[in-house]
Write an enzyme that holds these catalytic residues in place. Sequence first.
Site, PDB file in Angstrom:
ATOM      1  CG  ASP A 102      -2.109   0.789   1.212  1.00 42.35           C
ATOM      2  OD1 ASP A 102      -2.062   1.848   0.588  1.00 42.35           O
ATOM      3  OD2 ASP A 102      -3.118   0.373   1.815  1.00 42.35           O
ATOM      4  CG  ASP A 204      -3.913   6.079   1.176  1.00 41.23           C
ATOM      5  OD1 ASP A 204      -4.911   5.416   1.484  1.00 41.23           O
ATOM      6  OD2 ASP A 204      -3.611   7.148   1.735  1.00 41.23           O
ATOM      7  CD  GLU A 261      -8.543   5.435  -0.714  1.00 42.11           C
ATOM      8  OE1 GLU A 261      -9.388   5.240   0.163  1.00 42.11           O
ATOM      9  OE2 GLU A 261      -7.544   6.156  -0.528  1.00 42.11           O
ATOM     10  CG  HIS A 334      -8.657  -0.278   5.640  1.00 38.94           C
ATOM     11  ND1 HIS A 334      -8.424  -0.473   4.292  1.00 38.94           N
ATOM     12  CD2 HIS A 334      -8.196   0.954   5.924  1.00 38.94           C
ATOM     13  CE1 HIS A 334      -7.839   0.602   3.799  1.00 38.94           C
ATOM     14  NE2 HIS A 334      -7.679   1.473   4.764  1.00 38.94           N
ATOM     15  CG  ASP A 335     -10.770   3.389   4.776  1.00 36.44           C
ATOM     16  OD1 ASP A 335     -10.172   3.333   5.864  1.00 36.44           O
ATOM     17  OD2 ASP A 335     -10.206   3.698   3.706  1.00 36.44           O
TER      18      ASP A 335
HETATM   19  C1  NOJ Z   1      -7.406   6.029   2.772  1.00 29.93           C
HETATM   20  C2  NOJ Z   1      -7.137   4.860   3.659  1.00 29.93           C
HETATM   21  O1  NOJ Z   1      -7.811   3.748   3.168  1.00 29.93           O
HETATM   22  C3  NOJ Z   1      -7.589   5.253   5.040  1.00 29.93           C
HETATM   23  O2  NOJ Z   1      -7.611   4.177   5.927  1.00 29.93           O
HETATM   24  C4  NOJ Z   1      -6.678   6.344   5.523  1.00 29.93           C
HETATM   25  O3  NOJ Z   1      -7.139   6.817   6.782  1.00 29.93           O
HETATM   26  C5  NOJ Z   1      -6.636   7.505   4.536  1.00 29.93           C
HETATM   27  N1  NOJ Z   1      -6.545   7.096   3.164  1.00 29.93           N
HETATM   28  C6  NOJ Z   1      -5.455   8.378   4.807  1.00 29.93           C
HETATM   29  O4  NOJ Z   1      -4.277   7.744   4.373  1.00 29.93           O
END
Ligand code: NOJ
Length: 555
Positions: A102, A204, A261, A334-335
């Site tokens: 990542d 990310d 992402e 995970h979000d």
């Molecule tokens: C996206 C990530 O998936 C998340 O978990 C993170 O808090 C933010 N980007 C900041 O890096």
Amino acid sequence: MTKKSDLAWWQRTIAYEVYPKSFLDTANQGTGTIAGITQRLDYLSSLGVGAIWVTPCYKSPMVDNGYDVEDYRQIDPSFGTMADMEELIAKGGEHGIRIVMDLVFNHTSDQCPWFRESRSSRDNAHADWYVWRDARADGSAPTNWRSIFGGSAWAWCEERQQYYLHTFAPQQPDLNWENPDVRQALIDIANFWVGKGVGGFRIDAITYIKKPAVLSDGPADGEDGMYSVHAATANTPGILDFLHEFKAAVRDGRDIFFVGEANGVAAEDLGAWVGERGVFDMLFEFSHTHVPMGAAEVWCRPAEWRLTDLKRVLTESQEHTKENGWYPIFFENHDQPRSTVNFFRCEGSAAAKAKALGTVLLTLRGTPFIMQGQELGYDNRVWGSVDEFDDLQTRSQYEFALGEGFTAEQALAACNRFSRDNARTPMQWDASANGGFSSVTPWLPVHDDYQQVNSETESADPESPLSWFRRLAALRDEREELVTGDYEELMPSSEQVYAYRRAGERSTCVVLANLSADEVSYDTLLVSGMTPLVGTHGEALVGTLRPLEAVVFGS
Ligand code: NOJ
């Protein structure tokens, strides 16, 4: 039509997201380790997994669980050593599983040596590596932007007498991609990991790396008088030039993949982002995860939504990538809260919901990404107080909800529903204490259901979500059309059933997933000449789907 053998390895496989802090603790410390992932490679193979996306495990103060990187070339000691990572990559290879790192390149930790130097003065070697601006005449922040985690997106630095920009937490200062030295340093880091033999990168928060030439206030979009940094900076024109440069230096000519992402890339821009003309092989695009919010203005006041809303968005994304590009298919990460809560408004067990939606996950066109625990049918946990949450975003969301006039009880209920920590509770491996995750108290509570919901118990139960995910992974492997076939939506107006055809050259599948608690009839012409290949409820009934039943028919 494309043949399966013409596709890249990452298009034919199933990917699995590991949140290493919660996967398996081999060090008796309450947090997971890299060696824990290596120990479970057989388990992942049994799910047909060919790529593991490991969320950040670099040296980090862990303010945002690794998304605040101090040193991109070191493994955080809590996870183990570089030798552990090299072993994971090597043993993964023996299992036909490649490791996907990542890359957190929009920002670093405020403890990263680059930032520590940058903040120390206005004229040092890293002075221009972050986004620094003077205060306004009255001393206030340069713009009214609200960070994604809440509060101003600017933090004051005494030493420099300037503000720095942080799209996320103040401990996550944004890098200045306009500076070619920054871009080169990031390329070097990615190539360092390519040299270790990784299979690709999840990149990310990539839509935020380019800031507008002039940073200025936006119209207030909340009670706080601020303007969202997302609206102010996401997908700023010129961003693709940076990304093409990065791709040419890291991706081109190599058998690896990039998945970005990319919150905020509009459908009409996709062609420039993915596929042959684009910069990514796949893009995490979030329109379907926004559906369960309905047309809500703020996250804690979700509005009504309908299954047809979700199906429309999924169908659009299938169509966008029909000619160009490829999608990761995902309902969890995970979000996100657990999909068994997020995408259902009906009664029914989490296990049945996980199987029904898991059928969709594993049969749409694209590379399925399973979030750890999803295959076990995880539910959201019940959080008894705000202090139980670890996640900094959830804590700030709680404060936000209070600010919106919610009572403490209502704010807690909203966090229970949406918290990212729901996806981050430890993996449940068996019915022993702490679900077999750790011999000591884990960093985040294990879900109360661990005695039933765990991989050992579910492996022995042919009706479990885990057995279902394995069966579908095997089916995906057997039936070429589930990978390469065209997608055509069926029953588009149904508010209960998500149905579609995956037509290949020689054979076709029809997937019928009842995502409601109603018994629903369907027109048997949709499956005429076909036989049920697999079904969640045992033998399929002709023309009827029972509550939360999913069946895959094949010709
Ligand atoms: C996206 C990530 O998936 C998340 O978990 C993170 O808090 C933010 N980007 C900041 O890096």
